[in-house]
Design an enzyme around this catalytic site. Structure first.
Site, PDB file in Angstrom:
ATOM      1  N   ASP A 114      35.797   6.566  68.635  1.00 43.48           N
ATOM      2  CA  ASP A 114      36.567   7.601  69.617  1.00 43.48           C
ATOM      3  C   ASP A 114      36.224   7.032  71.055  1.00 43.48           C
ATOM      4  O   ASP A 114      37.435   7.492  71.783  1.00 43.48           O
ATOM      5  CB  ASP A 114      35.790   8.966  69.511  1.00 43.48           C
ATOM      6  CG  ASP A 114      35.892   9.572  67.968  1.00 43.48           C
ATOM      7  OD1 ASP A 114      36.330   8.976  67.206  1.00 43.48           O
ATOM      8  OD2 ASP A 114      35.121  10.683  67.887  1.00 43.48           O
ATOM      9  N   ASP A 204      41.806   9.875  73.190  1.00 39.12           N
ATOM     10  CA  ASP A 204      40.646   9.155  72.522  1.00 39.12           C
ATOM     11  C   ASP A 204      41.145   8.122  71.825  1.00 39.12           C
ATOM     12  O   ASP A 204      42.063   7.994  71.246  1.00 39.12           O
ATOM     13  CB  ASP A 204      40.141  10.378  71.216  1.00 39.12           C
ATOM     14  CG  ASP A 204      39.183  11.225  71.579  1.00 39.12           C
ATOM     15  OD1 ASP A 204      39.014  11.689  72.898  1.00 39.12           O
ATOM     16  OD2 ASP A 204      38.527  11.979  70.637  1.00 39.12           O
ATOM     17  N   HIS A 252      42.940  12.612  65.646  1.00 37.75           N
ATOM     18  CA  HIS A 252      42.663  11.210  65.277  1.00 37.75           C
ATOM     19  C   HIS A 252      43.411  10.647  64.072  1.00 37.75           C
ATOM     20  O   HIS A 252      43.660  11.122  63.122  1.00 37.75           O
ATOM     21  CB  HIS A 252      41.265  11.193  64.880  1.00 37.75           C
ATOM     22  CG  HIS A 252      40.353  11.196  66.074  1.00 37.75           C
ATOM     23  ND1 HIS A 252      38.862  11.451  66.035  1.00 37.75           N
ATOM     24  CD2 HIS A 252      40.572  11.178  67.412  1.00 37.75           C
ATOM     25  CE1 HIS A 252      38.414  11.679  67.055  1.00 37.75           C
ATOM     26  NE2 HIS A 252      39.640  11.582  68.210  1.00 37.75           N
ATOM     27  N   ASP A 254      43.181   8.120  62.352  1.00 37.66           N
ATOM     28  CA  ASP A 254      42.451   7.463  61.419  1.00 37.66           C
ATOM     29  C   ASP A 254      41.936   8.270  60.259  1.00 37.66           C
ATOM     30  O   ASP A 254      41.392   7.932  59.129  1.00 37.66           O
ATOM     31  CB  ASP A 254      41.171   6.549  61.828  1.00 37.66           C
ATOM     32  CG  ASP A 254      40.171   7.372  62.732  1.00 37.66           C
ATOM     33  OD1 ASP A 254      40.347   8.480  62.707  1.00 37.66           O
ATOM     34  OD2 ASP A 254      39.116   6.527  63.082  1.00 37.66           O
ATOM     35  N   CYS A 359      35.589   5.838  61.753  1.00 37.83           N
ATOM     36  CA  CYS A 359      34.959   6.625  63.333  1.00 37.83           C
ATOM     37  C   CYS A 359      33.587   5.835  63.628  1.00 37.83           C
ATOM     38  O   CYS A 359      33.381   5.782  64.974  1.00 37.83           O
ATOM     39  CB  CYS A 359      34.641   8.067  62.997  1.00 37.83           C
ATOM     40  SG  CYS A 359      36.120   8.867  62.208  1.00 37.83           S
TER      41      CYS A 359
HETATM   42  N1  ABU Z   1      37.649  11.345  63.710  1.00 41.00           N
HETATM   43  C1  ABU Z   1      38.423  11.777  62.615  1.00 41.00           C
HETATM   44  C2  ABU Z   1      38.322  13.212  62.212  1.00 41.00           C
HETATM   45  C3  ABU Z   1      39.641  13.530  61.779  1.00 41.00           C
HETATM   46  C4  ABU Z   1      39.565  14.800  61.019  1.00 41.00           C
HETATM   47  O1  ABU Z   1      38.834  15.725  61.058  1.00 41.00           O
HETATM   48  O2  ABU Z   1      40.695  15.041  60.071  1.00 41.00           O
END
Ligand code: ABU
Length: 381
Positions: A114, A204, A252, A254, A359
């Site tokens: 992050d 982020d 995010h 990812d 993450c």
């Molecule tokens: N840091 C990834 C969190 C993404 C999500 O909660 O979908």
């Protein structure tokens, strides 16, 4: 351990998400907090001891399990010849302040992804957009100082620290959100009407997907247009693509849209792309975009702000080898069919500490160089 690290030779170099990984940072769960409320976020978990307005450390037994899984993951990576460094936790259960605000608690240092964005020989400390996370970069400073000493070519950058005054946030955003009808929420999704204003750049690092010359940046609730513009100006020699998806709490890239290896991207089956031209752009460049498998969980786990879509939050060790959460059987099967060697990693207990396998890591060194994986650019994308 520290002495051993200082004698090692460091090279910072990572251009994408898949080249062979040789050096990585893995986070720690120590002292992670359920954050105190602030304009950017509010936690409301009454069934698990944290009703709206309350905050405090996550339970110690949860922390111990998460740290065990993180330590095992670090050992697994080391057993494959990958150097692993770990951050230095702060006392997160303390009030912090700047001239503009006071905040009752910090957060933690489980998800280095992050905070740290590695592009080539450069690591940027992201601005972050929550007051509780404003000082999180300090957990990585011992490592970054070390890399700076050891690698004469390492470019150590920090994006402008945002002031995060009340002007950075839409007033009473979350209260207003609760009052919205289904249609109004739908409208907000299409208009990307998130909590951040455009007062100052915020982003982020986990909102950026790296594919050589092309960087995909998620316009999310933690990354605003000004943040994307800052990144575009900072990387004039790259092609920076703002992207967005159908999601009412977007956070995010990812766990949303992941470039896995040259020619293959994984798209969240629920968070459909809303960016005009995104899929056409991938197709034009002979990339296959596959929808991810169903996640193991139906809903957010207890005390976790991370969604079940951590199922697609993976770490590539090289273009053929992928670390995936061991509970995600369907996702692992899909990876297997796509031709990957899949390494199952027990990681479910880490979720509440801020994420999954991607993450929990930040690249320092991957073999390889900056390549052009998208030679056919498209106007307007
Ligand atoms: N840091 C990834 C969190 C993404 C999500 O909660 O979908």
């Amino acid at each position: 351990m520290q002495e051993q690290n200082t004698t090692r030779h460091t090279i910072v170099n990572s251009w994408n998400e898949w080249d062979p990984l040789k050096h990585v940072i893995v986070g720690r769960a120590d002292g992670t907090m359920v954050q105190a409320p602030e304009p950017a976020i509010e936690r409301n978990w009454p069934d698990h001891g944290f009703p709206l307005g309350t905050y405090g450390p996550l339970p110690k037994e949860m922390e111990a399990k998460a740290n065990e899984q993180l330590d095992n993951f670090a050992k697994l990576l080391e057993s494959r010849g990958i150097r692993v460094d770990r951050p230095t936790p702060l006392e997160f259960n303390q009030e912090v302040q700047t001239p503009d605000w006071e905040q009752k608690s910090m957060f933690g240092c489980m998800p280095p992804r992050d905070v740290l964005l590695t592009v080539g020989n450069e690591i940027i400390e992201a601005t972050m957009s929550q007051r509780a996370r404003w000082y999180e970069y300090l957990c990585y400073r011992p490592l970054l100082e070390q890399y700076f000493k050891e690698d004469p070519n390492f470019r150590w950058e920090a994006a402008p620290k945002p002031r995060l005054s009340d002007d950075t946030y839409k007033k009473d955003y979350w209260r207003e959100w609760e009052k919205k009808s289904k249609e109004e929420k739908e409208k907000a999704i299409y208009e990307r009407d998130w909590v951040l204003t455009e007062k100052e750049p915020c982003f982020d690092a986990a909102d950026i997907g790296r594919a050589g010359k092309d960087l995909f940046v998620y316009h999310s609730s933690v990354t605003n247009r000004a943040g994307i513009d800052w990144l575009r100006r900072h990387f004039p020699n790259y092609r920076l693509h703002p992207v967005w998806f159908y999601e009412d709490n977007p956070i995010h890239i990812d766990a949303t849209f992941v470039v896995l290896r040259p020619g293959l991207a994984l798209s969240n089956r629920k968070r459909k792309p809303l960016t005009p031209g995104l899929l056409e752009f991938f197709k034009k460049n002979d990339w296959e975009v596959v929808e991810c498998a169903k996640p193991f969980l139906d809903n957010y786990p207890p005390l976790s702000f991370c969604s079940p879509w951590l199922s697609m939050n993976t770490l590539m060790l090289d273009p053929k080898t992928i670390c995936a959460d061991a509970q995600e059987k369907d996702q692992m099967e899909q990876f297997d069919k796509l031709g990957f060697e899949v390494i199952p990693v027990e990681f479910a207990d880490v979720s509440a500490f801020g994420g999954g396998l991607h993450c929990a890591t930040a690249d320092v060194y991957r073999e390889g160089s900056c390549e052009d994986y998208f030679p056919h650019q498209m106007e307007g994308f």
